[in-house]
Design an enzyme around this catalytic site. Structure first.
Site, PDB file in Angstrom:
ATOM      1  CE  LYS A   1      -2.234   2.473   4.034  1.00 26.46           C
ATOM      2  NZ  LYS A   1      -2.848   1.697   4.707  1.00 26.46           N
TER       3      LYS A   1
ATOM      4  CG  ASP B   1      -7.522   3.513   2.770  1.00 26.91           C
ATOM      5  OD1 ASP B   1      -8.851   3.643   1.875  1.00 26.91           O
ATOM      6  OD2 ASP B   1      -7.561   4.718   3.308  1.00 26.91           O
TER       7      ASP B   1
END
Length: 227
Positions: free
Chosen positions: A137, A155
């Site tokens: 991420k 997320d």
């Protein structure tokens, strides 16, 4: 945390995958409302962006920004961060959750950048993910925000919105990332994750989504939106 995990499990697979034309209309509306969405983590260069995103794990962007404003004035390069040292860094970020481990990781990644990359942040996902405290991420955020690569940093907000709406449903973050890449039209790919994050943060909230004022309410597959 258990309750959040249960909610996430319920959302996974909750909505069916929307068709191409509906997804295009959704992102057309997002674009019209916010043509140039921006990430909310403050940074001055690629290095401070990496640090800010790494610090943001299990913390809010607001909290990270408060801690890093003074920090980045004195340590905006890997070498300056090494000169500050782990204890000095810890003093700046002690209001952030897990700050001691994060300080260790930032110092370690700074050392690697100095020793192996001449102080520069690499622009490949694999190289970024090899740095301590940098996962997929974080790497995707840096690739997207700094090098404008259409990487999708999934997320909890994107996971929730993707599954609630049917834009990009998936049982885990990797599946949602692939769904964005596969189903969002290419001309919206660059800003897709920002639009989805901001929509999840301010409209499609976890506990009390603001469906009454949502600009994509008529296109969304969320079963409880009319309650």
């Amino acid at each position: 945390m258990l309750r959040i995990a249960i909610f996430i499990g319920i959302w996974a697979g909750m909505a069916k995958q929307l068709d191409y034309h509906t997804i295009r209309e959704i992102f057309s509306r997002f674009q019209k409302a916010d043509p140039e969405p921006k990430g909310e983590l403050e940074h001055v260069n690629a290095y401070t962006l990496v640090v800010a995103v790494a610090l943001s794990a299990q913390a809010t962007d607001v909290g990270v920004n408060k801690a890093t404003r003074a920090l980045f004035k004195i340590a905006d390069t890997p070498q300056k961060m090494l000169d500050l040292g782990e204890e000095g860094l810890s003093e700046h970020i002690k209001t952030i959750g897990l700050f001691r481990q994060k300080a260790k990781n930032v110092i370690k990644l700074s050392r690697i950048l100095v020793d192996e990359y001449n102080g520069e942040v690499p622009n490949s996902r694999a190289a970024l993910q090899s740095l301590p405290g940098v996962g997929r991420k974080t790497a995707n955020v840096v690739l997207n925000m700094w090098w404008h690569y259409p990487a999708q940093a999934v997320d909890t907000h994107i996971f929730r919105v993707g599954n609630r709406t049917g834009i990009c449903p998936g049982k885990n973050v990797d599946a949602v990332e692939r769904a964005i890449e596969d189903n969002v039209p290419v001309d919206f790919q660059h800003h897709a994750h920002h639009w989805l994050i901001l929509h999840g943060r301010y409209t499609c909230k976890a506990r009390k989504p603001l469906c009454a004022t949502c600009i994509i309410r008529d296109l969304c597959e969320f079963e409880d939106k009319n309650l």
